[in-house]
Design a protein around this motif. Structure first.
Motif, PDB file in Angstrom:
ATOM      1  N   ASP A  15       2.331  21.090   6.309  1.00 36.58           N
ATOM      2  CA  ASP A  15       2.445  19.826   6.725  1.00 36.58           C
ATOM      3  C   ASP A  15       3.654  19.468   6.129  1.00 36.58           C
ATOM      4  O   ASP A  15       3.812  19.618   4.922  1.00 36.58           O
ATOM      5  CB  ASP A  15       1.281  19.053   6.163  1.00 36.58           C
ATOM      6  CG  ASP A  15       1.377  17.598   6.401  1.00 36.58           C
ATOM      7  OD1 ASP A  15       0.580  17.227   7.277  1.00 36.58           O
ATOM      8  OD2 ASP A  15       2.141  16.782   5.949  1.00 36.58           O
ATOM      9  N   GLY A  50       2.248   8.965   1.806  1.00 40.80           N
ATOM     10  CA  GLY A  50       1.788   7.614   1.897  1.00 40.80           C
ATOM     11  C   GLY A  50       0.716   7.372   1.114  1.00 40.80           C
ATOM     12  O   GLY A  50      -0.570   7.250   1.222  1.00 40.80           O
ATOM     13  N   TYR A  90      -4.769   1.448   7.185  1.00 40.81           N
ATOM     14  CA  TYR A  90      -3.895   0.543   6.317  1.00 40.81           C
ATOM     15  C   TYR A  90      -4.385  -0.839   6.404  1.00 40.81           C
ATOM     16  O   TYR A  90      -3.636  -1.639   6.255  1.00 40.81           O
ATOM     17  CB  TYR A  90      -2.423   0.923   6.741  1.00 40.81           C
ATOM     18  CG  TYR A  90      -1.952   2.116   6.287  1.00 40.81           C
ATOM     19  CD1 TYR A  90      -1.558   2.735   5.123  1.00 40.81           C
ATOM     20  CD2 TYR A  90      -2.019   3.226   7.526  1.00 40.81           C
ATOM     21  CE1 TYR A  90      -1.085   3.937   4.886  1.00 40.81           C
ATOM     22  CE2 TYR A  90      -1.766   4.589   7.306  1.00 40.81           C
ATOM     23  CZ  TYR A  90      -1.175   4.834   6.029  1.00 40.81           C
ATOM     24  OH  TYR A  90      -0.713   6.160   5.745  1.00 40.81           O
ATOM     25  N   LYS A 118      -6.593   4.048   1.297  1.00 36.71           N
ATOM     26  CA  LYS A 118      -5.475   3.281   0.797  1.00 36.71           C
ATOM     27  C   LYS A 118      -5.729   1.960   0.478  1.00 36.71           C
ATOM     28  O   LYS A 118      -5.322   1.405  -0.714  1.00 36.71           O
ATOM     29  CB  LYS A 118      -4.198   3.261   1.939  1.00 36.71           C
ATOM     30  CG  LYS A 118      -3.534   4.314   2.191  1.00 36.71           C
ATOM     31  CD  LYS A 118      -4.132   5.284   3.100  1.00 36.71           C
ATOM     32  CE  LYS A 118      -3.355   6.500   3.299  1.00 36.71           C
ATOM     33  NZ  LYS A 118      -4.109   7.299   4.422  1.00 36.71           N
ATOM     34  N   PHE A 141       5.101   2.034   5.830  1.00 33.93           N
ATOM     35  CA  PHE A 141       6.115   2.897   6.386  1.00 33.93           C
ATOM     36  C   PHE A 141       7.114   2.116   7.040  1.00 33.93           C
ATOM     37  O   PHE A 141       6.813   1.165   7.842  1.00 33.93           O
ATOM     38  CB  PHE A 141       5.832   3.915   7.162  1.00 33.93           C
ATOM     39  CG  PHE A 141       4.653   4.816   6.407  1.00 33.93           C
ATOM     40  CD1 PHE A 141       4.962   5.728   5.386  1.00 33.93           C
ATOM     41  CD2 PHE A 141       3.332   4.629   7.070  1.00 33.93           C
ATOM     42  CE1 PHE A 141       4.031   6.275   4.721  1.00 33.93           C
ATOM     43  CE2 PHE A 141       2.385   5.677   6.174  1.00 33.93           C
ATOM     44  CZ  PHE A 141       2.741   6.372   5.182  1.00 33.93           C
TER      45      PHE A 141
HETATM   46  C1  HCI Z   1       1.074   9.946   5.248  1.00 32.13           C
HETATM   47  O1  HCI Z   1       1.808  10.184   4.417  1.00 32.13           O
HETATM   48  O2  HCI Z   1       1.255  10.039   6.192  1.00 32.13           O
HETATM   49  C2  HCI Z   1      -0.282   9.531   4.777  1.00 32.13           C
HETATM   50  C3  HCI Z   1      -0.879  10.568   3.737  1.00 32.13           C
HETATM   51  C4  HCI Z   1      -1.496  11.995   4.154  1.00 32.13           C
HETATM   52  C5  HCI Z   1      -0.012  12.752   4.581  1.00 32.13           C
HETATM   53  C6  HCI Z   1      -0.414  14.278   4.952  1.00 32.13           C
HETATM   54  C7  HCI Z   1      -2.026  14.503   4.983  1.00 32.13           C
HETATM   55  C8  HCI Z   1      -2.924  13.720   4.604  1.00 32.13           C
HETATM   56  C9  HCI Z   1      -2.635  12.533   4.260  1.00 32.13           C
END
Ligand code: HCI
Length: 394
Positions: free
Chosen positions: A11, A34, A211, A243, A345
């Motif tokens: 990821d 995030g 969110y 969040k 974001f």
């Molecule tokens: C994000 O940063 O988009 C949300 C947090 C996240 C990112 C990747 C995997 C799970 C949660």
């Protein structure tokens, strides 16, 4: 068997987290994953969460299993938080899930179980996990235009044109608020047009809301979602508590469905419990119970809302500071969209080379598509980012 495995690409967001950790530079700036951070770069446990946890330790008498769909008081509190009075409770099924990702996964499983030929329509761009989970489950997928690279707002005309292709029974994945990764959101009028299109075509909205409370406020952020729920016969909705309650690692979320009538609701509820059972039996309970205690207790809830509002206003303030700083340094209004975007974001619209130069030459970490986490900034780093953006020619 194991020698047959081909590792999947990592990821990108989580990979970036590691790259940042491994960077020894002093002044590095993390605008990646995030996760909310305060001005000191900490992700604190919210006051109401601490208080509820203390109370829970004192009063909980058993850790025996809950129901397959989770604690009914939690799922009911979440129904009210997200949907309010938009739709009668007798049409809504809810199950607790391991976080928002778990809810998305279960929602997509539900969709495939109900109709394996239905297509899911996904915004371009969207959260990368949407794409990988849809692909993993083998669900037919189409994309619809969403982001206007020029204005950095929503390409609403393009979106509506693409969505004309939806068929009855297709699902349309919509970010309930605070679009990830762009920060560009629909107006209430645009939500109404989407509702009309879905109504006319018989397609079903699949809302992902992670969110709520980070954009324009707890109720304002679900105005579009409630409008859809009030007008359409059916809806699928995945909500995260990670969040807005800051309970990321507790894996707290819900999957909801809105059905045409009580009978359909009952079979949806039974199916949600069945799908939980197939995947992990019982959903996690600790975060869910803490959230429920907060939502159902006047004092805890008031304190939570106050802290959440401080978080929201702090991010809005950072948006304004960054837009002002860039206005001054570029002598233009090119970056004013930063103050218009909502949530955690903003997609800045930098090229991959610029993103790389920001990382290598300035120690500023953002996702490859130039998504920044606004909460990763503070009064000191706003000018640092603005200066670096100008330096890389953004
Ligand atoms: C994000 O940063 O988009 C949300 C947090 C996240 C990112 C990747 C995997 C799970 C949660």
């Amino acid at each position: 068997m194991l020698s047959e495995l081909t590792p999947q690409p990592a990821d990108k967001i989580l990979e970036l987290m590691q790259l940042y950790r491994d960077d020894p530079r002093e002044g590095k700036v993390d605008l990646g994953v995030g996760v909310y951070k305060d001005a000191d770069g900490r992700t604190p446990v919210m006051r109401a969460v601490k208080a509820a946890e203390r109370r829970l330790v004192e009063t909980q008498e058993t850790k025996a299993y809950t129901g397959l769909a989770g604690d009914p008081a939690f799922t009911e509190a979440m129904r009210r938080l997200v949907l309010g009075d938009a739709v009668e409770a007798g049409r809504v099924a809810v199950a607790a899930t391991p976080g928002g990702t778990g809810a998305i996964r279960q929602g997509l499983e539900l969709m495939r179980y109900a109709d394996k030929d239905a297509t899911i329509w996904i915004s371009s761009p969207t959260w990368p996990n949407h794409l990988t989970i849809v692909k993993y489950l083998g669900i037919p997928m189409r994309e619809y235009r969403y982001f206007d690279g020029e204005s950095r707002g929503v390409d609403f005309a393009g979106m509506m044109e693409d969505l004309k292709g939806v068929k009855a029974g297709d699902l349309v994945l919509l970010h309930g608020c605070c679009h990830n990764p762009t920060g560009a959101n629909l107006t209430v009028e645009e939500w109404a047009s989407v509702a009309a299109l879905l109504e006319a075509t018989g397609a079903v909205p699949f809302i992902d809301i992670a969110y709520q409370g980070f954009g324009d406020g707890l109720d304002a952020d679900v105005e579009g979602v409630r409008l859809l729920a009030g007008r359409l016969p059916e809806m699928v909705l995945a909500a995260s508590c990670s969040k807005n309650f800051g309970v990321y690692r507790e894996r707290t979320g819900v999957l909801m469905t809105v059905a045409r009538n009580g009978a359909d609701r009952d079979s949806a509820q039974a199916t949600l419990a069945f799908l939980n059972r197939q995947n992990y039996s019982f959903p996690p309970d600790h975060g869910a119970r803490v959230v429920q205690m907060i939502l159902d207790d006047d004092d805890l809830r008031a304190d939570w809302q106050e802290e959440l509002e401080d978080v929201r206003l702090g991010m809005l303030d950072l948006r304004q500071q960054l837009a002002a700083e860039l206005r001054q340094r570029t002598n233009s209004d090119r970056f004013d969209f930063v103050a218009q975007h909502r949530g955690m974001f903003s997609r800045l619209g930098c090229s991959p080379e610029q993103v790389m130069a920001l990382r290598k030459d300035h120690g500023i970490y953002m996702v490859g598509d130039s998504r920044i986490n606004i909460a990763g900034l503070n009064a000191r780093t706003v000018p640092v980012l603005a200066e670096a953006l100008v330096a890389v020619g953004a």
